[in-house]
Write a protein that holds these residues in place. Structure first.
Motif, mmCIF file in Angstrom:
data_model
loop_
_atom_site.group_PDB
_atom_site.id
_atom_site.type_symbol
_atom_site.label_atom_id
_atom_site.label_comp_id
_atom_site.label_asym_id
_atom_site.label_seq_id
_atom_site.Cartn_x
_atom_site.Cartn_y
_atom_site.Cartn_z
ATOM 1 N N ALA A 194 47.973 39.812 49.222
ATOM 2 C CA ALA A 194 46.753 40.179 49.942
ATOM 3 C C ALA A 194 46.271 41.563 49.537
ATOM 4 C CB ALA A 194 47.002 40.110 51.447
ATOM 5 N N GLU A 195 47.190 42.518 49.442
ATOM 6 C CA GLU A 195 46.787 43.879 49.069
ATOM 7 C C GLU A 195 46.297 43.927 47.626
ATOM 8 O OE1 GLU A 195 46.345 46.359 51.090
ATOM 9 O OE2 GLU A 195 46.970 44.995 52.695
ATOM 10 N N THR A 196 46.943 43.166 46.753
ATOM 11 C CA THR A 196 46.497 43.117 45.354
ATOM 12 C C THR A 196 45.123 42.463 45.263
ATOM 13 O OG1 THR A 196 48.810 42.939 44.652
ATOM 14 C CG2 THR A 196 47.122 42.398 43.028
ATOM 15 N N ALA A 197 44.946 41.348 45.958
ATOM 16 C CA ALA A 197 43.662 40.653 45.940
ATOM 17 C C ALA A 197 42.553 41.538 46.487
ATOM 18 C CB ALA A 197 43.760 39.358 46.740
ATOM 19 N N ARG A 198 42.843 42.240 47.570
ATOM 20 C CA ARG A 198 41.833 43.126 48.163
ATOM 21 C C ARG A 198 41.402 44.199 47.171
ATOM 22 N NH1 ARG A 198 44.428 44.038 52.363
ATOM 23 N NH2 ARG A 198 43.375 42.577 53.736
ATOM 24 N N ALA A 199 42.362 44.775 46.464
ATOM 25 C CA ALA A 199 42.047 45.820 45.490
ATOM 26 C C ALA A 199 41.265 45.254 44.306
ATOM 27 C CB ALA A 199 43.330 46.485 45.016
ATOM 28 N N LEU A 200 41.676 44.077 43.826
ATOM 29 C CA LEU A 200 40.983 43.475 42.687
ATOM 30 C C LEU A 200 39.545 43.091 43.052
ATOM 31 C CD1 LEU A 200 43.764 41.210 41.131
ATOM 32 C CD2 LEU A 200 43.004 43.453 40.361
ATOM 33 N N LYS A 201 39.345 42.601 44.263
ATOM 34 C CA LYS A 201 37.999 42.259 44.701
ATOM 35 C C LYS A 201 37.154 43.520 44.871
ATOM 36 C CE LYS A 201 38.235 37.650 45.276
ATOM 37 N NZ LYS A 201 37.331 36.654 44.679
ATOM 38 N N ARG A 202 37.770 44.635 45.178
ATOM 39 C CA ARG A 202 37.043 45.892 45.228
ATOM 40 C C ARG A 202 36.585 46.291 43.827
ATOM 41 N NH1 ARG A 202 37.221 50.305 48.831
ATOM 42 N NH2 ARG A 202 37.740 48.740 50.396
ATOM 43 N N PHE A 203 37.416 46.003 42.823
ATOM 44 C CA PHE A 203 37.029 46.262 41.434
ATOM 45 C C PHE A 203 35.892 45.338 41.007
ATOM 46 C CE2 PHE A 203 37.357 45.065 36.966
ATOM 47 C CZ PHE A 203 37.314 46.304 36.327
ATOM 48 N N ASP A 204 36.035 44.035 41.336
ATOM 49 C CA ASP A 204 35.025 43.040 40.946
ATOM 50 C C ASP A 204 35.148 41.872 41.910
ATOM 51 O OD1 ASP A 204 33.458 41.052 39.829
ATOM 52 O OD2 ASP A 204 34.158 41.364 37.789
ATOM 53 N N ARG A 205 34.187 41.761 42.806
ATOM 54 C CA ARG A 205 34.289 40.739 43.856
ATOM 55 C C ARG A 205 34.175 39.324 43.311
ATOM 56 N NH1 ARG A 205 28.511 41.657 46.996
ATOM 57 N NH2 ARG A 205 27.138 41.027 45.265
ATOM 58 N N ASP A 206 33.710 39.175 42.056
ATOM 59 C CA ASP A 206 33.535 37.844 41.485
ATOM 60 C C ASP A 206 34.743 37.347 40.696
ATOM 61 O OD1 ASP A 206 30.969 37.567 42.534
ATOM 62 O OD2 ASP A 206 30.082 38.656 40.847
ATOM 63 N N LEU A 207 35.830 38.120 40.659
ATOM 64 C CA LEU A 207 37.050 37.613 40.033
ATOM 65 C C LEU A 207 37.565 36.422 40.826
ATOM 66 C CD1 LEU A 207 39.018 40.898 39.191
ATOM 67 C CD2 LEU A 207 37.582 39.537 37.650
ATOM 68 N N SER A 208 38.128 35.437 40.129
ATOM 69 C CA SER A 208 38.779 34.302 40.784
ATOM 70 C C SER A 208 40.278 34.528 40.787
ATOM 71 C CB SER A 208 38.449 32.995 40.046
ATOM 72 O OG SER A 208 37.077 32.689 40.160
ATOM 73 N N LEU A 209 40.905 34.389 41.960
ATOM 74 C CA LEU A 209 42.308 34.747 42.142
ATOM 75 C C LEU A 209 43.113 33.545 42.615
ATOM 76 C CD1 LEU A 209 41.816 38.196 43.926
ATOM 77 C CD2 LEU A 209 41.986 37.724 41.469
ATOM 78 N N VAL A 210 44.342 33.438 42.055
ATOM 79 C CA VAL A 210 45.247 32.333 42.374
ATOM 80 C C VAL A 210 46.488 32.895 43.056
ATOM 81 C CG1 VAL A 210 46.552 30.383 41.465
ATOM 82 C CG2 VAL A 210 44.456 31.136 40.293
ATOM 83 N N ALA A 211 46.734 32.492 44.277
ATOM 84 C CA ALA A 211 47.960 32.875 44.984
ATOM 85 C C ALA A 211 49.078 31.912 44.608
ATOM 86 C CB ALA A 211 47.735 32.860 46.485
ATOM 87 N N CYS A 212 50.301 32.423 44.590
ATOM 88 C CA CYS A 212 51.466 31.597 44.259
ATOM 89 C C CYS A 212 51.766 30.614 45.379
ATOM 90 C CB CYS A 212 52.713 32.460 44.060
ATOM 91 S SG CYS A 212 52.733 33.422 42.561
ATOM 92 N N GLY A 213 51.806 29.342 45.012
ATOM 93 C CA GLY A 213 52.359 28.345 45.911
ATOM 94 C C GLY A 213 53.832 28.134 45.610
#
Length: 501
Positions: A194-213
């Motif tokens: 969550a913290e990594t995703a939040r930071a990456l979306k701050r860099f570029d909100r249009d990045l597509s992110l995959v969480a580990c299942g």
């Protein structure tokens, strides 16, 4: 004794558009996938960058649209900085995942150059095992920021002026697995993701992110892991990953041929779990699935990482695939298409040598394994909308999955041309099946290929690379809106129908 089945192809029964990202592959620093696989400076067919042009040609023929890199288990102990800059300055490291020596001659910029030549989209994995938010942000800045900062200017000094603009990122790999460097609980991983995703979306909100299942559906935390991770990340990620490998080694051929039933159940289970979390959080978003590792793997023959001796790009799990394996791969592709409304990304693991459709010899030839063919033909012809196809057919009894349909099928429809393509597997090892297909008016068959053999254990080799190839099917007949054909036992078939002139 022949059995019989029937199905209807109707363009009105739509599931979802075919997502090009379903035809992904995977290049990991594991065994000979990279070194002497896609990259072999000094090979007679290597280009100026050291890429094997024979493998590039086969990759394009395979129809791969996306490639996940650099792992896999490898990424959880990987320092991306080791693989950039002058090659002579790059350090050698120990890869703890596969007990290999990594010289780092091939890294991010080499992969991106290879991906451009192959015509594939890059899917990058971040190390959230032994590293964290800061390192992830640094990699994304190096890769994606145009210039004027320390890391973007470092990339430019390495000879890459324009940003790579990678749009799809994996937030780690299989971190539920105790074999993973930096293994975590669902709560630990969910917080970090969550913290990594939040930071990456701050860099570029249009990045597509995959969480580990989950690493596989046999994990004791399967389902509960996804639920806890998604509760932490739901509003910030776009996909949750699934991984599954199917092992034919135990001799239970009927269950192995029904592997698609297990994949289908896994997809439906995780989609339901994601939707439950969304409902619980009162979110209007829908999380899609990234099936970013799937394949046939003779896993019981592999004795684990601890059995390996330290070596530089050793021969590792280079399985020789036979006809039955190819039929199963075809059935797994059918399953992915049947779930195109939820599966947005899929990657067959891996591309070269390591449980791969492409095999190579150092300094020598490259050839197509049997599993190459159903992938290539599906990637080439599955276009437009996926149609809902529900065969009426006999069942096959299996020890693992109970009664499963003997006939497994899907179809796609191109509205612009009116063409419908049927993909179908006969899982029955003993009996051919007479299949009746009800068509829309005005369609006629234009191509019929099948992959089958009297010897289902037949393989392709460097000495006989075309022992197993798709061949024209026989006996296809058309009577008005009814097409009939016979599906051999243990077979994968493709039939293309087009409007009559």
């Amino acid at each position: 004794m022949a059995t019989s089945a029937r199905l209807t192809l109707d363009p009105s029964f739509r599931i979802a558009p075919v997502e090009p990202r379903l035809f992904g592959s995977f290049v990991e620093h594991m065994g000979r996938c990279v070194y002497t696989g896609v990259f072999e400076p000094g090979h007679p067919l290597a280009d100026a960058d050291g890429f094997r042009t024979d493998v590039l040609e086969l990759t394009r023929e395979l129809g791969v649209t996306l490639v996940r890199y650099p792992g896999g288990n490898f990424v959880s102990n990987y320092r991306w900085e080791d693989g950039v800059g002058p090659v002579e300055d790059r350090p050698a490291r120990l890869d703890l995942a596969w007990r290999s020596l990594e010289g780092n001659a091939f890294g991010l910029n080499e992969f991106m150059a290879w991906a451009a030549k192959a015509g594939v989209e890059p899917m990058m994995a971040l190390n959230l095992g032994t590293r964290g938010v800061a390192e992830a942000l640094e990699l994304v800045e190096y890769a994606n920021y145009p210039g004027g900062t320390r890391l973007s200017d470092l990339r430019r000094s390495h000879g890459v002026d324009k940003p790579h603009d990678v749009r799809l990122w994996c937030l780690g790999n299989e971190l539920d697995g105790p074999w993973q460097m930096g293994h975590k609980t669902a709560r630990e991983y969910g917080r970090l993701a969550a913290e990594t995703a939040r930071a990456l979306k701050r860099f570029d909100r249009d990045l597509s992110l995959v969480a580990c299942g989950s690493s596989n559906s046999g994990m004791p935390t399967f389902g509960s892991w996804e639920a806890e991770v998604l509760e932490a990340t739901y509003e910030m990620v776009d996909y949750i990953s699934l991984h599954a490998y199917y092992d034919p080694s135990d001799g239970d051929a009927d269950s192995f041929l029904a592997s698609g039933a297990d994949m289908d159940h896994m997809i439906r289970s995780i989609a339901a779990t994601a939707d439950h979390v969304g409902a619980k959080l009162r979110s209007r978003r829908q999380i899609k699935l990234s099936f970013d590792e799937w394949n046939v793997w003779y896993q019981s023959r592999f004795h684990g990482e601890s059995s390996l001796e330290w070596a530089e790009h050793p021969r590792l799990i280079e399985d020789d695939y036979d006809v039955t394996d190819a039929v199963v791969v075809g059935s797994l592709l059918i399953t992915l298409l049947r779930n195109a409304d939820r599966v947005g990304v899929a990657c067959q693991a891996q591309l070269a040598n390591v449980i791969a459709p492409i095999r190579t010899e150092p300094g020598g030839p490259a050839w197509r394994q049997t599993v190459f063919h159903p992938f290539a033909l599906t990637a080439r012809h599955a276009r437009g909308e996926v149609l809902r196809v529900e065969p009426e057919c006999p069942t096959v009894s299996t020890a693992r999955y109970g009664e499963t349909p003997a006939i497994w099928a899907t179809a796609t429809h191109r509205e612009a041309t009116g063409e419908i393509t049927l993909f179908v597997v006969n899982r029955d090892r003993r009996n051919p099946c007479a299949l009746d297909v009800t068509l829309p008016a005005g369609l006629a068959p234009v191509e019929h290929l099948e992959l089958a053999d009297e010897d289902p254990s037949a393989t392709n080799t460097a000495a006989d690379p075309d022992r197993v190839v798709p061949r024209p099917g026989t006996g296809l007949r058309l009577d008005g809106r009814r097409a009939t054909l016979t599906l051999p036992p243990v077979s994968w078939s493709i039939v293309r129908f087009a409007p009559q002139e």
